[in-house]
Design a protein around this motif. Structure first.
Motif, mmCIF file in Angstrom:
data_model
loop_
_atom_site.group_PDB
_atom_site.id
_atom_site.type_symbol
_atom_site.label_atom_id
_atom_site.label_comp_id
_atom_site.label_asym_id
_atom_site.label_seq_id
_atom_site.Cartn_x
_atom_site.Cartn_y
_atom_site.Cartn_z
ATOM 1 N N PHE A 28 0.860 -1.174 0.000
ATOM 2 C CA PHE A 28 0.000 0.000 0.000
ATOM 3 C C PHE A 28 0.902 1.233 0.000
ATOM 4 N N ARG A 29 0.519 2.245 -0.744
ATOM 5 C CA ARG A 29 1.252 3.520 -0.719
ATOM 6 C C ARG A 29 0.251 4.582 -0.287
ATOM 7 N N VAL A 30 0.389 5.047 0.946
ATOM 8 C CA VAL A 30 -0.603 5.936 1.522
ATOM 9 C C VAL A 30 0.084 7.130 2.180
ATOM 10 N N HIS A 31 -0.708 7.960 2.812
ATOM 11 C CA HIS A 31 -0.173 9.172 3.421
ATOM 12 C C HIS A 31 0.209 8.917 4.882
ATOM 13 N N LYS A 32 1.468 9.070 5.139
ATOM 14 C CA LYS A 32 2.011 8.830 6.477
ATOM 15 C C LYS A 32 1.380 9.746 7.510
ATOM 16 N N TYR A 33 0.935 10.880 7.064
ATOM 17 C CA TYR A 33 0.356 11.900 7.937
ATOM 18 C C TYR A 33 -0.759 11.335 8.816
ATOM 19 N N PHE A 34 -1.674 10.540 8.213
ATOM 20 C CA PHE A 34 -2.795 10.008 8.970
ATOM 21 C C PHE A 34 -2.316 9.124 10.121
ATOM 22 N N PHE A 35 -1.303 8.319 9.850
ATOM 23 C CA PHE A 35 -0.809 7.381 10.853
ATOM 24 C C PHE A 35 -0.055 8.103 11.968
ATOM 25 N N GLU A 36 0.712 9.099 11.610
ATOM 26 C CA GLU A 36 1.453 9.853 12.624
ATOM 27 C C GLU A 36 0.512 10.742 13.444
ATOM 28 N N ARG A 37 -0.503 11.263 12.804
ATOM 29 C CA ARG A 37 -1.442 12.138 13.513
ATOM 30 C C ARG A 37 -2.332 11.349 14.463
ATOM 31 N N GLU A 38 -2.767 10.175 14.040
ATOM 32 C CA GLU A 38 -3.808 9.461 14.770
ATOM 33 C C GLU A 38 -3.289 8.417 15.760
ATOM 34 N N SER A 39 -2.063 7.896 15.550
ATOM 35 C CA SER A 39 -1.655 6.699 16.284
ATOM 36 C C SER A 39 -0.290 6.840 16.955
ATOM 37 N N GLU A 40 -0.278 6.720 18.265
ATOM 38 C CA GLU A 40 0.983 6.698 19.013
ATOM 39 C C GLU A 40 1.808 5.486 18.623
ATOM 40 N N TYR A 41 1.133 4.370 18.379
ATOM 41 C CA TYR A 41 1.806 3.142 17.978
ATOM 42 C C TYR A 41 2.627 3.363 16.714
ATOM 43 N N PHE A 42 2.014 3.949 15.696
ATOM 44 C CA PHE A 42 2.730 4.155 14.439
ATOM 45 C C PHE A 42 3.773 5.256 14.563
ATOM 46 N N ARG A 43 3.513 6.277 15.334
ATOM 47 C CA ARG A 43 4.538 7.302 15.521
ATOM 48 C C ARG A 43 5.820 6.686 16.069
ATOM 49 N N GLU A 44 5.681 5.827 17.062
ATOM 50 C CA GLU A 44 6.859 5.191 17.650
ATOM 51 C C GLU A 44 7.505 4.206 16.694
ATOM 52 N N ARG A 45 6.684 3.436 15.974
ATOM 53 C CA ARG A 45 7.238 2.465 15.024
ATOM 54 C C ARG A 45 7.983 3.157 13.892
ATOM 55 N N PHE A 46 7.451 4.240 13.392
ATOM 56 C CA PHE A 46 8.125 4.963 12.311
ATOM 57 C C PHE A 46 9.460 5.543 12.797
ATOM 58 N N GLU A 47 9.466 6.025 14.029
ATOM 59 C CA GLU A 47 10.688 6.625 14.568
ATOM 60 C C GLU A 47 11.815 5.605 14.726
ATOM 61 N N THR A 48 11.446 4.375 15.038
ATOM 62 C CA THR A 48 12.458 3.346 15.299
ATOM 63 C C THR A 48 12.746 2.453 14.097
ATOM 64 N N ALA A 49 12.017 2.650 13.002
ATOM 65 C CA ALA A 49 12.229 1.813 11.814
ATOM 66 C C ALA A 49 13.592 2.102 11.187
ATOM 67 N N GLY A 50 14.281 1.061 10.820
ATOM 68 C CA GLY A 50 15.562 1.230 10.144
ATOM 69 C C GLY A 50 15.373 1.501 8.666
ATOM 70 N N PRO A 51 16.441 1.802 7.940
ATOM 71 C CA PRO A 51 16.334 2.141 6.520
ATOM 72 C C PRO A 51 15.811 0.996 5.653
ATOM 73 N N GLN A 52 15.898 -0.237 6.158
ATOM 74 C CA GLN A 52 15.401 -1.374 5.383
ATOM 75 C C GLN A 52 13.889 -1.541 5.494
ATOM 76 N N GLY A 53 13.269 -0.783 6.402
ATOM 77 C CA GLY A 53 11.829 -0.922 6.570
ATOM 78 C C GLY A 53 11.160 0.366 6.989
ATOM 79 N N ASP A 54 11.674 1.477 6.491
ATOM 80 C CA ASP A 54 11.116 2.772 6.904
ATOM 81 C C ASP A 54 9.973 3.250 6.023
ATOM 82 N N GLY A 55 9.676 2.486 4.968
ATOM 83 C CA GLY A 55 8.548 2.835 4.115
ATOM 84 C C GLY A 55 8.830 3.883 3.065
#
Length: 211
Positions: A28-55
């Motif tokens: 899926f190619r979507v807007h990261k904004y919705f996930f960062e705005r709405e979800s603490e879970y995704f905000r933390e996951r995006f922050e800790t994702a390495g370059p091999q899985g940062d989307g």
């Protein structure tokens, strides 16, 4: 070594999207904004994702496990529903959204799912089981508790689904309601003979509800 085929989602692969998300062989190619705005879970996951899985690209798509493509589609539908036709969706649609919103910490989406479930017609046992599973506000169950109190009997299967604590509280409320009806002069009273206003107060007291 075989190569796993990756499919771009036909609807939710958006060319102006800002994050690629891999779900069960589909990107899926979507807007990261919705996930960062709405979800603490995704905000933390995006922050800790390495370059091999940062989307940032399909090759480095952010991976989600334990979710089906059809389920993720329903969550995305909340953000990309152009006509906001929420009332037309069936119960299983909103249960999927409630489940993912709870698991991934989307409080606003979770509240939306709860509001929509409140509008749907459900058997009282089914509503109690669902709301207990997701730890929803028990005050929302007052109408269901009232119907259960007024039923002359329930099946063993329904009792198992409700669980012993709920069954005991319903039985306690039924006894209080029956006693109230007798005090009001009703002959051979049942819990269904108690006035609704009194039954509400009995249930609020038995279940410790603020309503």
């Amino acid at each position: 070594m075989g190569i796993t085929r990756i499919t771009r989602h036909p609807q939710y692969y958006l060319h102006d999207g800002s994050v690629s998300i891999h779900v069960a062989g589909t990107v899926f190619r979507v807007h990261k904004y919705f996930f960062e705005r709405e979800s603490e879970y995704f905000r933390e996951r995006f922050e800790t994702a390495g370059p091999q899985g940062d989307g940032q690209s399909d090759q480095a798509a952010f991976r989600l496990e334990d979710v089906k493509v059809s389920e993720f589609e329903r969550l995305l539908w909340v953000f990309y529903n152009p006509q906001y036709r929420y009332d037309e969706q069936p119960m299983d649609h909103w249960l999927t959204i409630l489940d993912l919103a709870t698991r991934w910490e989307f409080p606003g989406v979770r509240d939306l799912a709860i509001r929509q479930l409140q509008k749907l017609d459900m058997k009282p046992v089914e509503r109690v089981v669902i709301y207990d599973k997701y730890d929803l506000d028990r005050s929302l169950l007052l109408p269901a508790y009232m119907l259960l109190c007024k039923q002359p009997s329930r099946s063993v299967e329904d009792g198992k689904r409700l669980g012993m604590p709920t069954v005991l509280k319903i039985n306690e409320a039924r006894e209080y309601a029956q006693r109230f009806a007798a005090e009001q002069g009703c002959h051979s009273p049942t819990s269904a003979d108690a006035e609704d206003e009194e039954l509400v107060e009995i249930l609020k007291d038995v279940f410790g509800l603020s309503y």
